[in-house]
Design a protein around this motif. Structure first.
Motif, PDB file in Angstrom:
ATOM      1  N   LYS A 136       0.829  -1.219   0.000  1.00  0.00           N
ATOM      2  CA  LYS A 136       0.000   0.000   0.000  1.00  0.00           C
ATOM      3  C   LYS A 136       0.863   1.270   0.000  1.00  0.00           C
ATOM      4  O   LYS A 136       0.673   2.165  -0.818  1.00  0.00           O
ATOM      5  CB  LYS A 136      -0.946   0.011   1.216  1.00  0.00           C
ATOM      6  N   THR A 137       1.806   1.314   0.955  1.00  0.00           N
ATOM      7  CA  THR A 137       2.644   2.519   1.043  1.00  0.00           C
ATOM      8  C   THR A 137       3.479   2.680  -0.215  1.00  0.00           C
ATOM      9  O   THR A 137       3.622   3.798  -0.740  1.00  0.00           O
ATOM     10  CB  THR A 137       3.548   2.453   2.296  1.00  0.00           C
ATOM     11  N   THR A 138       4.027   1.571  -0.721  1.00  0.00           N
ATOM     12  CA  THR A 138       4.840   1.664  -1.934  1.00  0.00           C
ATOM     13  C   THR A 138       3.996   2.188  -3.090  1.00  0.00           C
ATOM     14  O   THR A 138       4.460   3.032  -3.877  1.00  0.00           O
ATOM     15  CB  THR A 138       5.453   0.284  -2.277  1.00  0.00           C
TER      16      THR A 138
HETATM   17  N1  LIG Z   1      12.811   0.733   0.240  1.00  0.00           N
HETATM   18  C1  LIG Z   1      12.548  -0.572   0.292  1.00  0.00           C
HETATM   19  N2  LIG Z   1      13.529  -1.491   0.152  1.00  0.00           N
HETATM   20  C2  LIG Z   1      13.275  -2.800   0.180  1.00  0.00           C
HETATM   21  N3  LIG Z   1      12.038  -3.332   0.374  1.00  0.00           N
HETATM   22  C3  LIG Z   1      11.038  -2.473   0.548  1.00  0.00           C
HETATM   23  C4  LIG Z   1      11.220  -1.063   0.510  1.00  0.00           C
HETATM   24  N4  LIG Z   1      10.005  -0.461   0.693  1.00  0.00           N
HETATM   25  C5  LIG Z   1       9.110  -1.442   0.835  1.00  0.00           C
HETATM   26  N5  LIG Z   1       9.726  -2.658   0.745  1.00  0.00           N
HETATM   27  C6  LIG Z   1       9.073  -3.971   0.828  1.00  0.00           C
HETATM   28  O1  LIG Z   1       7.962  -3.936  -0.040  1.00  0.00           O
HETATM   29  C7  LIG Z   1       6.875  -4.656   0.526  1.00  0.00           C
HETATM   30  C8  LIG Z   1       5.661  -3.757   0.596  1.00  0.00           C
HETATM   31  O2  LIG Z   1       5.862  -2.790   1.621  1.00  0.00           O
HETATM   32  P1  LIG Z   1       4.828  -1.601   1.891  1.00  0.00           P
HETATM   33  O3  LIG Z   1       5.423  -0.754   2.974  1.00  0.00           O
HETATM   34  O4  LIG Z   1       4.480  -0.956   0.622  1.00  0.00           O
HETATM   35  O5  LIG Z   1       3.563  -2.402   2.427  1.00  0.00           O
HETATM   36  P2  LIG Z   1       2.274  -1.859   3.206  1.00  0.00           P
HETATM   37  O6  LIG Z   1       1.094  -2.540   2.590  1.00  0.00           O
HETATM   38  O7  LIG Z   1       2.253  -0.377   3.238  1.00  0.00           O
HETATM   39  O8  LIG Z   1       2.537  -2.457   4.646  1.00  0.00           O
HETATM   40  P3  LIG Z   1       2.054  -1.953   6.129  1.00  0.00           P
HETATM   41  O9  LIG Z   1       0.588  -2.194   6.201  1.00  0.00           O
HETATM   42  O10 LIG Z   1       2.833  -2.861   7.021  1.00  0.00           O
HETATM   43  O11 LIG Z   1       2.446  -0.515   6.272  1.00  0.00           O
HETATM   44  C9  LIG Z   1       7.353  -5.189   1.864  1.00  0.00           C
HETATM   45  O12 LIG Z   1       7.820  -6.519   1.680  1.00  0.00           O
HETATM   46  C10 LIG Z   1       8.505  -4.262   2.201  1.00  0.00           C
HETATM   47  O13 LIG Z   1       9.451  -4.901   3.008  1.00  0.00           O
END
Ligand SMILES: Nc1ncnc2c1ncn2[C@@H]1O[C@H](COP(=O)(O)OP(=O)(O)OP(=O)(O)O)[C@@H](O)[C@H]1O
Length: 234
Positions: A40-42
């Motif tokens: 989501k954040t990505t």
């Molecule tokens: N800069 C980065 N380098 C390496 N891996 C990353 C990076 N940013 C995100 N990831 C990986 O990408 C995947 C998605 O992460 P993301 O933060 O987008 O998920 P999310 O849905 O926002 O999670 P949460 O609900 O825990 O905040 C995870 O496996 C995370 O470890």
């Protein structure tokens, strides 16, 4: 309007976002759900030009973020509210953002009042609670009076009154015809806030539906969410 098309982002071994396509139209609250690490954040960072896609594209009002003129006047975002320089005062933080986007200083005082930080504008952000930082982050997102808002877990750290205030605010922003994309892990809150849901798991789209279609009578959003994400387990 936010449009995401064939979007992917790989970090070494991790495919954080995997061929994701969806549209977030104006005039409604779109909830963005997925378990920890779903991407989501990505995805939000890709929309905001803070990450480069491995493939695909994301646009805001038809343009990639980097092509937007005075971007804060078109899209406001609250990502990591704790990522502010603690040594700055709240009003200085907002002024620093406003100045770079040609936004009037006159907006800062009323905005701090609006987010409940009227008495804290001259305090250093380092001494703020998480809820206060979230409120400041929201003020930053609203600074340019943007049409599009991306909010990553905005109720994190807010007290019950703050959570209700945020819910009512998001509803009024959508009712004004703005585009609102909001992520949260709080299913009960999402159930009473969002009009539409986008659910992702392991970077892939799992559901894109009106909340009334997603949550059938007799079930809860939490039940359906668990069922949907269960389908994408390895
Ligand atoms: N800069 C980065 N380098 C390496 N891996 C990353 C990076 N940013 C995100 N990831 C990986 O990408 C995947 C998605 O992460 P993301 O933060 O987008 O998920 P999310 O849905 O926002 O999670 P949460 O609900 O825990 O905040 C995870 O496996 C995370 O470890």
């Amino acid at each position: 309007m936010i449009e995401v098309s064939g979007l992917s982002r790989r970090f070494r071994q991790t495919l954080a976002v995997d061929d994701l396509s969806f549209t977030v139209p104006p005039g409604r609250i779109t909830g963005f759900l997925g378990p920890n690490g779903a991407g989501k954040t990505t995805t939000m960072r890709l929309i905001l030009g803070l990450e480069r896609p491995t493939a695909g594209r994301a646009t805001v009002n038809g343009l990639p973020y980097h092509a937007l003129e005075r971007p804060l006047t078109q899209v406001g975002a609250l990502l990591d509210a704790t990522a502010v320089q603690g040594g700055r005062r709240a009003d200085q933080h907002l002024w620093w953002l406003a100045r770079s986007n040609g936004i009037s200083r006159q907006r800062i005082g009323p905005l701090l009042e609006f987010v409940g930080l009227g008495d804290a504008g001259r305090r250093h952000v380092g001494g703020f609670s998480l809820g206060m930082k979230q409120r400041l982050g929201l003020a930053a997102a609203l600074l340019g009076d943007p049409e599009v808002l991306l909010l990553d877990e905005p109720v994190n750290g807010l007290d019950p009154e703050g959570i209700r205030w945020m819910r009512d605010l998001l509803k009024s922003l959508a009712a004004e015809g703005r585009t609102v994309l909001v992520s949260s892990h709080l299913m009960n809150e999402m159930a009473v806030t969002a009009d539409h849901l986008i659910v992702i798991g392991r970077g892939r789209l799992l559901a894109d539906a009106k909340i009334g279609e997603f949550v059938r009578p007799g079930t809860s959003l939490e039940d359906v969410f668990m069922e949907v994400i269960g389908r994408c387990e390895p």
